[in-house]
Motif scaffolding. Structure first.
Motif, PDB file in Angstrom:
ATOM      1  N   THR A 230      -0.558   5.093 -16.012  1.00  0.00           N
ATOM      2  CA  THR A 230      -0.332   6.532 -16.159  1.00  0.00           C
ATOM      3  C   THR A 230      -1.646   7.257 -16.447  1.00  0.00           C
ATOM      4  N   GLY A 231      -1.895   8.312 -15.711  1.00  0.00           N
ATOM      5  CA  GLY A 231      -3.087   9.125 -15.938  1.00  0.00           C
ATOM      6  C   GLY A 231      -4.336   8.624 -15.246  1.00  0.00           C
ATOM      7  N   LEU A 232      -4.244   7.497 -14.541  1.00  0.00           N
ATOM      8  CA  LEU A 232      -5.412   6.964 -13.834  1.00  0.00           C
ATOM      9  C   LEU A 232      -5.437   7.469 -12.397  1.00  0.00           C
ATOM     10  N   ASP A 233      -6.637   7.617 -11.844  1.00  0.00           N
ATOM     11  CA  ASP A 233      -6.753   7.967 -10.425  1.00  0.00           C
ATOM     12  C   ASP A 233      -6.115   6.878  -9.569  1.00  0.00           C
ATOM     13  N   LEU A 234      -5.679   7.255  -8.367  1.00  0.00           N
ATOM     14  CA  LEU A 234      -4.956   6.306  -7.511  1.00  0.00           C
ATOM     15  C   LEU A 234      -5.775   5.058  -7.208  1.00  0.00           C
ATOM     16  N   SER A 235      -7.065   5.231  -6.927  1.00  0.00           N
ATOM     17  CA  SER A 235      -7.893   4.066  -6.605  1.00  0.00           C
ATOM     18  C   SER A 235      -8.029   3.146  -7.813  1.00  0.00           C
ATOM     19  N   VAL A 236      -8.111   3.742  -9.020  1.00  0.00           N
ATOM     20  CA  VAL A 236      -8.208   2.951 -10.252  1.00  0.00           C
ATOM     21  C   VAL A 236      -6.878   2.254 -10.529  1.00  0.00           C
ATOM     22  N   GLN A 237      -5.773   2.987 -10.305  1.00  0.00           N
ATOM     23  CA  GLN A 237      -4.442   2.387 -10.442  1.00  0.00           C
ATOM     24  C   GLN A 237      -4.337   1.121  -9.591  1.00  0.00           C
ATOM     25  N   ALA A 238      -4.782   1.232  -8.352  1.00  0.00           N
ATOM     26  CA  ALA A 238      -4.672   0.105  -7.420  1.00  0.00           C
ATOM     27  C   ALA A 238      -5.436  -1.102  -7.944  1.00  0.00           C
ATOM     28  N   ARG A 239      -6.615  -0.882  -8.526  1.00  0.00           N
ATOM     29  CA  ARG A 239      -7.403  -2.000  -9.054  1.00  0.00           C
ATOM     30  C   ARG A 239      -6.709  -2.646 -10.247  1.00  0.00           C
ATOM     31  N   VAL A 240      -6.126  -1.818 -11.106  1.00  0.00           N
ATOM     32  CA  VAL A 240      -5.420  -2.353 -12.278  1.00  0.00           C
ATOM     33  C   VAL A 240      -4.194  -3.151 -11.838  1.00  0.00           C
ATOM     34  N   LEU A 241      -3.448  -2.630 -10.852  1.00  0.00           N
ATOM     35  CA  LEU A 241      -2.258  -3.330 -10.356  1.00  0.00           C
ATOM     36  C   LEU A 241      -2.635  -4.652  -9.685  1.00  0.00           C
ATOM     37  N   ASP A 242      -3.719  -4.637  -8.914  1.00  0.00           N
ATOM     38  CA  ASP A 242      -4.199  -5.881  -8.289  1.00  0.00           C
ATOM     39  C   ASP A 242      -4.567  -6.915  -9.351  1.00  0.00           C
ATOM     40  N   LEU A 243      -5.195  -6.439 -10.427  1.00  0.00           N
ATOM     41  CA  LEU A 243      -5.588  -7.328 -11.518  1.00  0.00           C
ATOM     42  C   LEU A 243      -4.357  -7.962 -12.166  1.00  0.00           C
ATOM     43  N   ILE A 244      -3.328  -7.157 -12.408  1.00  0.00           N
ATOM     44  CA  ILE A 244      -2.098  -7.668 -13.034  1.00  0.00           C
ATOM     45  C   ILE A 244      -1.465  -8.736 -12.151  1.00  0.00           C
ATOM     46  N   ARG A 245      -1.397  -8.466 -10.846  1.00  0.00           N
ATOM     47  CA  ARG A 245      -0.830  -9.432  -9.906  1.00  0.00           C
ATOM     48  C   ARG A 245      -1.637 -10.734  -9.897  1.00  0.00           C
ATOM     49  N   ARG A 246      -2.962 -10.605  -9.963  1.00  0.00           N
ATOM     50  CA  ARG A 246      -3.826 -11.794  -9.922  1.00  0.00           C
ATOM     51  C   ARG A 246      -3.619 -12.639 -11.183  1.00  0.00           C
ATOM     52  N   ILE A 247      -3.509 -11.977 -12.324  1.00  0.00           N
ATOM     53  CA  ILE A 247      -3.269 -12.695 -13.585  1.00  0.00           C
ATOM     54  C   ILE A 247      -1.949 -13.460 -13.503  1.00  0.00           C
ATOM     55  N   GLN A 248      -0.930 -12.803 -12.968  1.00  0.00           N
ATOM     56  CA  GLN A 248       0.387 -13.441 -12.871  1.00  0.00           C
ATOM     57  C   GLN A 248       0.342 -14.662 -11.952  1.00  0.00           C
ATOM     58  N   ARG A 249      -0.381 -14.530 -10.842  1.00  0.00           N
ATOM     59  CA  ARG A 249      -0.484 -15.649  -9.893  1.00  0.00           C
ATOM     60  C   ARG A 249      -1.250 -16.825 -10.487  1.00  0.00           C
ATOM     61  N   GLU A 250      -2.373 -16.516 -11.132  1.00  0.00           N
ATOM     62  CA  GLU A 250      -3.279 -17.571 -11.583  1.00  0.00           C
ATOM     63  C   GLU A 250      -2.823 -18.252 -12.867  1.00  0.00           C
ATOM     64  N   SER A 251      -2.197 -17.501 -13.772  1.00  0.00           N
ATOM     65  CA  SER A 251      -1.882 -18.063 -15.097  1.00  0.00           C
ATOM     66  C   SER A 251      -0.392 -18.240 -15.343  1.00  0.00           C
ATOM     67  N   ARG A 252       0.460 -17.785 -14.410  1.00  0.00           N
ATOM     68  CA  ARG A 252       1.914 -17.896 -14.570  1.00  0.00           C
ATOM     69  C   ARG A 252       2.392 -17.180 -15.831  1.00  0.00           C
ATOM     70  N   THR A 253       1.673 -16.154 -16.238  1.00  0.00           N
ATOM     71  CA  THR A 253       2.082 -15.357 -17.393  1.00  0.00           C
ATOM     72  C   THR A 253       3.331 -14.555 -17.052  1.00  0.00           C
ATOM     73  N   ALA A 254       4.320 -14.597 -17.919  1.00  0.00           N
ATOM     74  CA  ALA A 254       5.512 -13.754 -17.756  1.00  0.00           C
ATOM     75  C   ALA A 254       5.190 -12.364 -18.269  1.00  0.00           C
TER      76      ALA A 254
END
Length: 282
Positions: free
Chosen positions: A206-230
């Motif tokens: 919330t409140g982040l520019d769209l390009s920044v949002q995309a980077r944060v979302l990509d990061l979350i997805r990568r963490i979930q894939r690599e570490s199996r964090t729920a």
């Protein structure tokens, strides 16, 4: 402890959070009028009303709803920022899943916060000490969990900041001087410091520019894939939910009004409110 993946990592049952003393008229919140979580007699707000769900290892569960729906109050209860009024929650890797974490001692709750859960707040000023360095923020979480070796702490801080794409050259710089997107990424690195199996994310884009949002979302997805964090991802943005979440729970006025696979919720919503949310996205 090895966790059986067929068993929920986190099980929440009948979670209820009340703001106010309550009265005879609202002693049973299910008796409140449909579409209203305020008691007309005493003014009590039932922010979270009889919510139950399971979260599995490696899964991302979305919680979506408008402001005031209770979604943030729910994750704040799970992280012990709010004291629950009623209900239970168990973690499979804590006391073999037999202990209601809401009834544990303050000491045990600190252990759960420091070892088993990470929290990323919508407002990074809540989740970070802005005058501390980025590395210092991560060190705070590590020290709370019993890591005191300075070399280990700095090595882990460098590893985490690299992971979230913060230049290590800025490790000794305070997040106060960072952009909003960088502050959120420092928060994520701090939340991940002790390898928690569960990560709670409250409106992190919330409140982040769209390009920044995309980077944060990509990061979350990568963490979930690599570490199996729920993860539990709270958002009012169905675009975020669509991109990240395996299953979704829709909240309104403190209640869960619809839950299921994210694709099903978005493509064939049953509840009129969910239909309104989905159509507003299109």
């Amino acid at each position: 402890m090895i966790h059986d993946e067929s068993r929920p990592l986190l099980s929440v049952r009948h979670l209820t959070k009340r703001f106010g003393k309550g009265c005879v008229a609202c002693s049973h919140p299910e008796q409140l009028p449909e579409g209203n979580n305020h008691c007309p007699h005493c003014g009590t707000v039932w922010a979270v009303n009889d919510i139950s769900f399971d979260l599995y290892e490696g899964e991302i569960l979305g919680i979506v709803g408008e402001s005031g729906s209770g979604k943030s109050s729910l994750v704040q209860c799970l992280y012990f920022d709010n004291t629950v009024t009623d209900g239970s929650a168990t973690i499979a890797t804590y006391q073999d899943g037999t202990a209601n974490i809401f009834r544990e001692s303050s000491q045990q709750k600190r252990y759960i916060r420091n070892h088993l859960m990470g929290m990323v707040y919508q407002n990074p000023w809540i989740g970070l000490r802005m005058q501390f360095s980025s590395g210092g923020n991560i060190a705070e979480k590590l020290i709370a969990a019993g890591t005191f070796n300075v070399h280990e702490i700095r090595a882990r801080a460098k590893e985490l900041l690299n992971h979230v794409e913060i230049p290590v050259t800025r490790m000794d710089e305070a997040p106060l001087h960072f952009s909003g997107g960088m502050q959120q990424r420092v928060q994520i690195s701090k939340a991940l410091a002790n390898h928690p199996p569960i990560l709670l994310l409250d409106e992190v884009t919330t409140g982040l520019d769209l390009s920044v949002q995309a980077r944060v979302l990509d990061l979350i997805r990568r963490i979930q894939r690599e570490s199996r964090t729920a993860m539990i991802v709270v958002s009012h943005d169905l675009g975020v939910i669509r991109m990240l979440c395996d299953r979704t729970m829709v909240m309104k006025e403190g209640r869960c009004i619809e839950a299921g696979l994210t694709d099903q919720i978005l493509e064939d919503p049953h509840h009129a409110y969910t239909q309104l949310l989905v159509h507003s996205l299109l």
